[in-house]
Write a protein that holds these residues in place. Structure first.
Motif, PDB file in Angstrom:
ATOM      1  N   TRP A  94       7.877  -6.756  -5.715  1.00 47.61           N
ATOM      2  CA  TRP A  94       7.161  -5.755  -6.513  1.00 47.61           C
ATOM      3  C   TRP A  94       6.932  -6.282  -7.924  1.00 47.61           C
ATOM      4  O   TRP A  94       5.876  -6.092  -8.508  1.00 47.61           O
ATOM      5  CB  TRP A  94       7.954  -4.447  -6.552  1.00 47.61           C
ATOM      6  N   GLU A  95       7.922  -6.975  -8.475  1.00 44.67           N
ATOM      7  CA  GLU A  95       7.820  -7.507  -9.834  1.00 44.67           C
ATOM      8  C   GLU A  95       6.818  -8.653  -9.906  1.00 44.67           C
ATOM      9  O   GLU A  95       6.216  -8.891 -10.941  1.00 44.67           O
ATOM     10  CB  GLU A  95       9.178  -7.976 -10.337  1.00 44.67           C
ATOM     11  N   HIS A  96       6.656  -9.391  -8.826  1.00 43.37           N
ATOM     12  CA  HIS A  96       5.733 -10.533  -8.767  1.00 43.37           C
ATOM     13  C   HIS A  96       4.868 -10.389  -7.511  1.00 43.37           C
ATOM     14  O   HIS A  96       5.154 -10.991  -6.483  1.00 43.37           O
ATOM     15  CB  HIS A  96       6.509 -11.849  -8.749  1.00 43.37           C
ATOM     16  N   PRO A  97       3.799  -9.584  -7.599  1.00 44.98           N
ATOM     17  CA  PRO A  97       3.006  -9.283  -6.411  1.00 44.98           C
ATOM     18  C   PRO A  97       2.148 -10.446  -5.903  1.00 44.98           C
ATOM     19  O   PRO A  97       1.575 -10.346  -4.824  1.00 44.98           O
ATOM     20  CB  PRO A  97       2.131  -8.112  -6.856  1.00 44.98           C
ATOM     21  N   GLY A  98       2.092 -11.530  -6.646  1.00 43.57           N
ATOM     22  CA  GLY A  98       1.324 -12.699  -6.219  1.00 43.57           C
ATOM     23  C   GLY A  98       0.066 -12.885  -7.038  1.00 43.57           C
ATOM     24  O   GLY A  98      -0.457 -11.947  -7.622  1.00 43.57           O
ATOM     25  N   VAL A  99      -0.411 -14.132  -7.081  1.00 45.42           N
ATOM     26  CA  VAL A  99      -1.615 -14.448  -7.843  1.00 45.42           C
ATOM     27  C   VAL A  99      -2.788 -14.819  -6.937  1.00 45.42           C
ATOM     28  O   VAL A  99      -3.923 -14.865  -7.388  1.00 45.42           O
ATOM     29  CB  VAL A  99      -1.353 -15.580  -8.861  1.00 45.42           C
ATOM     30  N   ASP A 100      -2.509 -15.095  -5.663  1.00 44.59           N
ATOM     31  CA  ASP A 100      -3.560 -15.515  -4.736  1.00 44.59           C
ATOM     32  C   ASP A 100      -3.517 -14.797  -3.393  1.00 44.59           C
ATOM     33  O   ASP A 100      -4.219 -15.192  -2.469  1.00 44.59           O
ATOM     34  CB  ASP A 100      -3.473 -17.023  -4.482  1.00 44.59           C
ATOM     35  N   ASN A 101      -2.719 -13.778  -3.248  1.00 48.78           N
ATOM     36  CA  ASN A 101      -2.632 -13.050  -1.967  1.00 48.78           C
ATOM     37  C   ASN A 101      -3.574 -11.844  -1.976  1.00 48.78           C
ATOM     38  O   ASN A 101      -3.159 -10.703  -1.890  1.00 48.78           O
ATOM     39  CB  ASN A 101      -1.186 -12.634  -1.682  1.00 48.78           C
ATOM     40  N   TRP A 102      -4.868 -12.124  -2.050  1.00 50.01           N
ATOM     41  CA  TRP A 102      -5.877 -11.088  -2.142  1.00 50.01           C
ATOM     42  C   TRP A 102      -6.438 -10.727  -0.771  1.00 50.01           C
ATOM     43  O   TRP A 102      -6.519 -11.569   0.116  1.00 50.01           O
ATOM     44  CB  TRP A 102      -7.038 -11.551  -3.027  1.00 50.01           C
ATOM     45  N   MET A 103      -6.845  -9.501  -0.652  1.00 50.99           N
ATOM     46  CA  MET A 103      -7.559  -9.031   0.528  1.00 50.99           C
ATOM     47  C   MET A 103      -8.642  -8.064   0.065  1.00 50.99           C
ATOM     48  O   MET A 103      -8.543  -7.482  -1.031  1.00 50.99           O
ATOM     49  CB  MET A 103      -6.607  -8.348   1.509  1.00 50.99           C
ATOM     50  N   ARG A 104      -9.670  -7.910   0.881  1.00 53.58           N
ATOM     51  CA  ARG A 104     -10.725  -6.963   0.519  1.00 53.58           C
ATOM     52  C   ARG A 104     -10.151  -5.555   0.521  1.00 53.58           C
ATOM     53  O   ARG A 104      -9.417  -5.170   1.434  1.00 53.58           O
ATOM     54  CB  ARG A 104     -11.892  -7.084   1.480  1.00 53.58           C
ATOM     55  N   ALA A 105     -10.486  -4.803  -0.497  1.00 50.65           N
ATOM     56  CA  ALA A 105      -9.950  -3.450  -0.658  1.00 50.65           C
ATOM     57  C   ALA A 105     -10.247  -2.575   0.552  1.00 50.65           C
ATOM     58  O   ALA A 105      -9.410  -1.772   0.967  1.00 50.65           O
ATOM     59  CB  ALA A 105     -10.506  -2.816  -1.931  1.00 50.65           C
ATOM     60  N   GLU A 106     -11.395  -2.741   1.142  1.00 55.09           N
ATOM     61  CA  GLU A 106     -11.787  -1.896   2.276  1.00 55.09           C
ATOM     62  C   GLU A 106     -10.984  -2.194   3.540  1.00 55.09           C
ATOM     63  O   GLU A 106     -10.982  -1.400   4.472  1.00 55.09           O
ATOM     64  CB  GLU A 106     -13.276  -2.049   2.567  1.00 55.09           C
ATOM     65  N   ASP A 107     -10.277  -3.315   3.577  1.00 57.22           N
ATOM     66  CA  ASP A 107      -9.513  -3.697   4.767  1.00 57.22           C
ATOM     67  C   ASP A 107      -8.039  -3.291   4.712  1.00 57.22           C
ATOM     68  O   ASP A 107      -7.320  -3.458   5.691  1.00 57.22           O
ATOM     69  CB  ASP A 107      -9.587  -5.220   4.982  1.00 57.22           C
ATOM     70  N   ALA A 108      -7.588  -2.775   3.596  1.00 56.26           N
ATOM     71  CA  ALA A 108      -6.165  -2.486   3.398  1.00 56.26           C
ATOM     72  C   ALA A 108      -5.746  -1.136   3.974  1.00 56.26           C
ATOM     73  O   ALA A 108      -6.552  -0.224   4.139  1.00 56.26           O
ATOM     74  CB  ALA A 108      -5.834  -2.515   1.908  1.00 56.26           C
ATOM     75  N   PHE A 109      -4.456  -1.055   4.263  1.00 59.54           N
ATOM     76  CA  PHE A 109      -3.782   0.220   4.538  1.00 59.54           C
ATOM     77  C   PHE A 109      -3.046   0.560   3.248  1.00 59.54           C
ATOM     78  O   PHE A 109      -2.285  -0.260   2.735  1.00 59.54           O
ATOM     79  CB  PHE A 109      -2.785   0.083   5.689  1.00 59.54           C
ATOM     80  N   TYR A 110      -3.266   1.758   2.726  1.00 59.52           N
ATOM     81  CA  TYR A 110      -2.711   2.147   1.436  1.00 59.52           C
ATOM     82  C   TYR A 110      -1.624   3.194   1.597  1.00 59.52           C
ATOM     83  O   TYR A 110      -1.767   4.112   2.399  1.00 59.52           O
ATOM     84  CB  TYR A 110      -3.808   2.728   0.540  1.00 59.52           C
ATOM     85  N   VAL A 111      -0.581   3.072   0.776  1.00 58.30           N
ATOM     86  CA  VAL A 111       0.413   4.130   0.675  1.00 58.30           C
ATOM     87  C   VAL A 111       0.077   4.902  -0.599  1.00 58.30           C
ATOM     88  O   VAL A 111       0.051   4.342  -1.702  1.00 58.30           O
ATOM     89  CB  VAL A 111       1.852   3.583   0.629  1.00 58.30           C
ATOM     90  N   VAL A 112      -0.214   6.181  -0.431  1.00 55.25           N
ATOM     91  CA  VAL A 112      -0.615   7.055  -1.524  1.00 55.25           C
ATOM     92  C   VAL A 112       0.458   8.121  -1.700  1.00 55.25           C
ATOM     93  O   VAL A 112       0.896   8.732  -0.724  1.00 55.25           O
ATOM     94  CB  VAL A 112      -1.982   7.714  -1.215  1.00 55.25           C
ATOM     95  N   GLY A 113       0.882   8.333  -2.942  1.00 53.04           N
ATOM     96  CA  GLY A 113       1.851   9.382  -3.227  1.00 53.04           C
ATOM     97  C   GLY A 113       3.295   8.943  -3.111  1.00 53.04           C
ATOM     98  O   GLY A 113       4.190   9.769  -2.976  1.00 53.04           O
ATOM     99  N   SER A 114       3.554   7.633  -3.212  1.00 52.48           N
ATOM    100  CA  SER A 114       4.937   7.158  -3.143  1.00 52.48           C
ATOM    101  C   SER A 114       5.633   7.389  -4.490  1.00 52.48           C
ATOM    102  O   SER A 114       4.997   7.763  -5.478  1.00 52.48           O
ATOM    103  CB  SER A 114       4.989   5.664  -2.798  1.00 52.48           C
ATOM    104  N   ALA A 115       6.914   7.133  -4.519  1.00 53.03           N
ATOM    105  CA  ALA A 115       7.695   7.268  -5.747  1.00 53.03           C
ATOM    106  C   ALA A 115       7.554   6.049  -6.662  1.00 53.03           C
ATOM    107  O   ALA A 115       8.054   6.068  -7.785  1.00 53.03           O
ATOM    108  CB  ALA A 115       9.176   7.479  -5.406  1.00 53.03           C
ATOM    109  N   ARG A 116       6.892   4.993  -6.209  1.00 52.12           N
ATOM    110  CA  ARG A 116       6.756   3.772  -7.003  1.00 52.12           C
ATOM    111  C   ARG A 116       5.614   3.906  -7.996  1.00 52.12           C
ATOM    112  O   ARG A 116       4.503   4.272  -7.644  1.00 52.12           O
ATOM    113  CB  ARG A 116       6.486   2.549  -6.119  1.00 52.12           C
ATOM    114  N   ALA A 117       5.901   3.578  -9.251  1.00 50.31           N
ATOM    115  CA  ALA A 117       4.877   3.553 -10.287  1.00 50.31           C
ATOM    116  C   ALA A 117       4.308   2.145 -10.380  1.00 50.31           C
ATOM    117  O   ALA A 117       4.988   1.160 -10.111  1.00 50.31           O
ATOM    118  CB  ALA A 117       5.467   3.966 -11.632  1.00 50.31           C
ATOM    119  N   GLY A 118       3.049   2.054 -10.761  1.00 47.60           N
ATOM    120  CA  GLY A 118       2.401   0.764 -10.918  1.00 47.60           C
ATOM    121  C   GLY A 118       2.684   0.135 -12.262  1.00 47.60           C
ATOM    122  O   GLY A 118       3.502   0.616 -13.046  1.00 47.60           O
TER     123      GLY A 118
END
Length: 186
Positions: A94-118
């Motif tokens: 979480w602290e180091h989410p990566g610099v090159d591990n990108w994916m198209r936004a439309e292809d992701a599964f998202y967790v919405v409403g978790s307790a984790r802040a960005g």
């Protein structure tokens, strides 16, 4: 003959458009958040980048929530070519989410409403390439798994810390307005 030429031109146009999608940029020390203008590498949690038509570098975002917000803002005037988000299925942490591990936004599964802040302290919308990883994150931190089109506008556009007013609060508000109106008489 004319039909064959037209078909070849259309096929070439489709290939050109697909090839025209920019590749995601590596996040470096020079990447600053579009909204906050802070170095995105200094903040935990997933990040995003959006490429605009005829712009040679991406807009970086300190939170994925901001990527979704930017895409849905009515005042956003430039054509979006592609949006990328960190794939948290591939993130070192979480602290180091990566610099090159990108994916198209439309292809992701998202967790919405978790307790984790960005990274900016706001509620985060957390992207994963693997549904099982998103489910496991939601089990641990709360929230619901959904795809980009299912994310409610309120998850990205609502002010941080804004709680919906209760009917009692609305009544108090109306009473306060009446009191103010009575105090200010010409």
């Amino acid at each position: 003959m004319r039909g064959a030429i037209l078909a070849l031109l259309l096929l070439a146009a489709c290939r050109t458009e697909t090839a025209a999608l920019p590749e995601p940029a590596t996040m470096t020390e020079s990447a600053v958040g579009h909204f906050c203008q802070m170095n995105v590498l200094e903040h935990p949690g997933p990040k995003g980048q959006i490429w605009l038509k005829d712009v040679l570098s991406p807009l970086f975002f300190s939170q994925v929530r901001d990527v979704v917000a930017y895409q849905r803002m009515p005042e956003q005037s430039h054509e979006i070519v592609v949006a990328y988000v960190n794939d948290m299925s591939q993130a070192p942490s979480w602290e180091h989410p990566g610099v090159d591990n990108w994916m198209r936004a439309e292809d992701a599964f998202y967790v919405v409403g978790s307790a984790r802040a960005g990274g900016m302290g706001a509620p985060e919308i957390v992207p994963f390439s693997q549904r099982a990883d998103a489910d496991a994150f939601a089990d641990q931190h709360g929230g619901s798994v959904m795809q980009l089109a299912e994310i409610p506008d309120s998850a990205a556009l609502a002010p941080v810390g804004a709680e919906p007013e209760s009917p009692q609060d609305q009544g108090d508000y109306a009473a306060r307005l009446r009191a103010l109106s009575n105090e200010v008489k010409p």
